[in-house]
Design a protein around this motif. Structure first.
Motif, mmCIF file in Angstrom:
data_model
loop_
_atom_site.group_PDB
_atom_site.id
_atom_site.type_symbol
_atom_site.label_atom_id
_atom_site.label_comp_id
_atom_site.label_asym_id
_atom_site.label_seq_id
_atom_site.Cartn_x
_atom_site.Cartn_y
_atom_site.Cartn_z
ATOM 1 N N PHE A 270 9.356 7.093 -14.748
ATOM 2 C CA PHE A 270 7.743 7.058 -14.898
ATOM 3 C C PHE A 270 7.330 5.697 -14.453
ATOM 4 O O PHE A 270 6.112 5.672 -14.149
ATOM 5 C CB PHE A 270 7.692 7.174 -16.442
ATOM 6 N N ALA A 271 8.015 4.584 -14.694
ATOM 7 C CA ALA A 271 7.637 3.470 -13.982
ATOM 8 C C ALA A 271 7.374 3.354 -12.433
ATOM 9 O O ALA A 271 6.474 2.895 -11.857
ATOM 10 C CB ALA A 271 8.461 2.415 -14.125
ATOM 11 N N LEU A 272 8.486 4.090 -11.813
ATOM 12 C CA LEU A 272 8.321 4.593 -10.399
ATOM 13 C C LEU A 272 7.182 5.565 -10.035
ATOM 14 O O LEU A 272 6.671 5.415 -8.780
ATOM 15 C CB LEU A 272 9.375 5.235 -9.875
ATOM 16 N N GLU A 273 6.480 6.276 -10.796
ATOM 17 C CA GLU A 273 5.352 6.956 -10.671
ATOM 18 C C GLU A 273 3.950 6.032 -10.545
ATOM 19 O O GLU A 273 2.926 6.452 -10.062
ATOM 20 C CB GLU A 273 5.228 7.879 -11.810
ATOM 21 N N ARG A 274 4.067 5.074 -11.254
ATOM 22 C CA ARG A 274 2.875 3.959 -11.401
ATOM 23 C C ARG A 274 2.908 2.989 -10.254
ATOM 24 O O ARG A 274 3.518 2.063 -9.927
ATOM 25 C CB ARG A 274 3.159 3.115 -12.630
ATOM 26 N N GLU A 275 1.696 3.201 -9.526
ATOM 27 C CA GLU A 275 1.458 2.549 -8.190
ATOM 28 C C GLU A 275 1.616 0.784 -8.530
ATOM 29 O O GLU A 275 2.222 0.214 -7.668
ATOM 30 C CB GLU A 275 0.254 2.642 -7.845
ATOM 31 N N GLU A 276 1.230 0.434 -9.616
ATOM 32 C CA GLU A 276 1.044 -1.312 -9.744
ATOM 33 C C GLU A 276 2.497 -1.601 -10.374
ATOM 34 O O GLU A 276 2.730 -2.574 -10.315
ATOM 35 C CB GLU A 276 0.071 -1.617 -10.822
ATOM 36 N N LEU A 277 3.304 -0.537 -10.377
ATOM 37 C CA LEU A 277 4.825 -1.001 -11.126
ATOM 38 C C LEU A 277 5.811 -0.579 -10.083
ATOM 39 O O LEU A 277 6.850 -1.482 -10.252
ATOM 40 C CB LEU A 277 5.081 -0.345 -12.393
ATOM 41 N N ALA A 278 5.639 0.352 -9.215
ATOM 42 C CA ALA A 278 6.653 0.850 -8.422
ATOM 43 C C ALA A 278 7.579 -0.248 -7.617
ATOM 44 O O ALA A 278 8.594 -0.434 -7.596
ATOM 45 C CB ALA A 278 6.417 2.068 -7.619
ATOM 46 N N PRO A 279 6.701 -0.957 -6.807
ATOM 47 C CA PRO A 279 7.205 -1.848 -5.985
ATOM 48 C C PRO A 279 8.176 -2.979 -6.785
ATOM 49 O O PRO A 279 9.240 -3.325 -6.537
ATOM 50 C CB PRO A 279 6.056 -2.857 -5.516
ATOM 51 N N GLY A 280 7.692 -3.480 -7.983
ATOM 52 C CA GLY A 280 8.342 -4.529 -8.763
ATOM 53 C C GLY A 280 9.813 -3.852 -9.347
ATOM 54 O O GLY A 280 10.659 -4.209 -9.335
ATOM 55 N N ARG A 282 11.370 -1.155 -8.189
ATOM 56 C CA ARG A 282 12.232 -1.067 -7.050
ATOM 57 C C ARG A 282 12.903 -2.323 -6.428
ATOM 58 O O ARG A 282 14.375 -2.184 -6.183
ATOM 59 C CB ARG A 282 11.753 -0.511 -5.539
ATOM 60 N N GLU A 283 12.182 -3.397 -6.724
ATOM 61 C CA GLU A 283 12.881 -4.828 -6.169
ATOM 62 C C GLU A 283 13.802 -5.154 -7.250
ATOM 63 O O GLU A 283 15.023 -5.573 -6.810
ATOM 64 C CB GLU A 283 11.776 -5.722 -6.198
ATOM 65 N N PHE A 284 13.507 -4.988 -8.454
ATOM 66 C CA PHE A 284 14.703 -5.393 -9.358
ATOM 67 C C PHE A 284 15.855 -4.575 -9.702
ATOM 68 O O PHE A 284 16.777 -5.091 -10.062
ATOM 69 C CB PHE A 284 13.881 -5.833 -10.933
ATOM 70 N N LEU A 285 15.635 -3.377 -9.179
ATOM 71 C CA LEU A 285 16.840 -2.397 -9.350
ATOM 72 C C LEU A 285 17.969 -2.808 -8.307
ATOM 73 O O LEU A 285 19.045 -2.496 -8.527
ATOM 74 C CB LEU A 285 16.281 -0.892 -9.019
ATOM 75 N N THR A 286 17.561 -3.405 -7.259
ATOM 76 C CA THR A 286 18.571 -3.631 -6.223
ATOM 77 C C THR A 286 19.659 -4.788 -6.768
ATOM 78 O O THR A 286 20.713 -4.996 -6.372
ATOM 79 C CB THR A 286 17.845 -4.540 -4.805
ATOM 80 N N LYS A 287 18.860 -5.697 -7.880
ATOM 81 C CA LYS A 287 19.937 -6.503 -8.205
ATOM 82 C C LYS A 287 21.126 -6.019 -9.203
ATOM 83 O O LYS A 287 21.826 -6.710 -9.603
ATOM 84 C CB LYS A 287 19.019 -7.577 -9.268
ATOM 85 N N TYR A 288 21.000 -4.731 -9.607
ATOM 86 C CA TYR A 288 21.829 -4.184 -10.346
ATOM 87 C C TYR A 288 22.846 -3.002 -9.910
ATOM 88 O O TYR A 288 23.681 -2.314 -10.257
ATOM 89 C CB TYR A 288 21.133 -3.616 -11.679
ATOM 90 N N LYS A 289 22.758 -3.210 -8.444
ATOM 91 C CA LYS A 289 23.942 -2.281 -7.584
ATOM 92 C C LYS A 289 25.272 -2.725 -7.772
ATOM 93 O O LYS A 289 25.608 -3.864 -7.752
ATOM 94 C CB LYS A 289 23.274 -1.991 -6.175
#
Length: 289
Positions: A270-280, A282-289
């Motif tokens: 649901f965060a990825l559906e939000r225009e104001e939240l999606a970029p941030g 996606r950015e922090f998710l890369t830290k947990y791969k």
């Protein structure tokens, strides 16, 4: 003549033990996915489907669910004084039409069927929807609205259904299926939590139902089924052959927010559906791969 569907019952009496200690003093339905509690997602979904009256089947210690949909004069006056227009806008979805929401108590945890029976005076002789707030459905069109569209054509009972792995049938109500056009299926039977080897199919019910009041006469017997509880599945099965009964493969993604993994996945989706939240996000998710 098919009666218009305007009522919804939301069973919210559960203890939420899988989310302890948080649910020691906060109802699990008030846990938030991003910035909206689970109960809000359910009410919004029902409203989108044209439902106008709501009954929360609650329990002791859950009065905050009703308070959430009340007007908070102090908060709103403070926001107005501070010219917090966006915050005031966010509160609009928490308002309900006066007299459109009521709460009844389920004094004992005797199962979903018992919870629905507790709402019998609210239901009367009308068709009604059931939404389990633990199930959050991300979809373009309201999941319960999809069922209402089918109900308006067929009448009777309509359930949201999805395929599950056979080894998981013991966790769900499972359909015995008749005619199947790929979307809408005829329901010939229902079995609550069958052993995988005994399951008549792998088509399971999720927490979205449209039912006629015919189910109440069976629930009124308070007969106990699987787990020693009054099972809604058993009562629904007894209406087969007396009213039209269909399952519908809804469009959308269901998140089981009664489980920690499902709840966490819903946060991301649901965060990825939000225009104001999606970029941030996606950015922090890369830290947990």
């Amino acid at each position: 003549m098919i009666k218009p569907l305007k009522k919804a019952v939301l069973p919210v009496a559960g203890l939420g033990t899988r989310f302890l200690p948080a649910t020691k003093c906060v109802p699990k339905e008030m846990l938030t996915v991003v910035d909206r509690p689970l109960i809000q997602y359910a009410i919004d979904e029902a409203r989108e489907a044209g439902i106008e009256e709501f009954c929360l089947v609650s329990s002791r210690g859950k009065d905050s669910l009703i308070d959430y949909f009340d007007i908070s004069y102090e908060l709103e006056d403070t926001l107005k004084a501070r010219k917090k227009a966006s915050a005031l806008k966010a509160l609009e979805a928490t308002r309900v039409t006066p007299g459109s929401m009521l709460s009844v108590r389920q004094q004992e945890p005797l199962g979903l069927g018992h919870a629905i029976w507790c709402a019998r005076e609210f239901i009367g002789n009308d068709p009604f929807a059931i939404l389990l707030p633990d199930d959050v459905v991300q979809s373009k069109k309201s999941c319960i609205g999809q069922l209402v569209e089918v109900y308006n054509k067929t009448g009777g009972n309509v359930l949201a259904v999805t395929e599950v792995p056979r080894e998981q049938t013991g966790s769900y109500g499972i359909l015995d299926v008749g005619k199947d056009d790929g979307k809408t299926v005829e329901v010939k039977g229902l079995v609550e939590k069958p052993d995988p080897k005994d399951a008549p199919s792998t088509l399971s019910v999720i927490g979205r139902y449209v039912l006629t009041a015919d189910v109440l006469k069976h629930l009124a017997k308070l007969e106990k089924g699987a787990g020693g509880e009054v099972q809604l599945t058993d009562a629904m099965a007894k209406t087969i052959g007396h009213v039209p009964f269909h399952g519908y493969r809804y469009e959308g993604k269901r998140f089981d927010c009664g489980s920690k993994i499902g709840f966490l996945e819903a946060q991301i989706a649901f965060a990825l559906e939000r225009e104001e939240l999606a970029p941030g996000v996606r950015e922090f998710l890369t830290k947990y791969k």
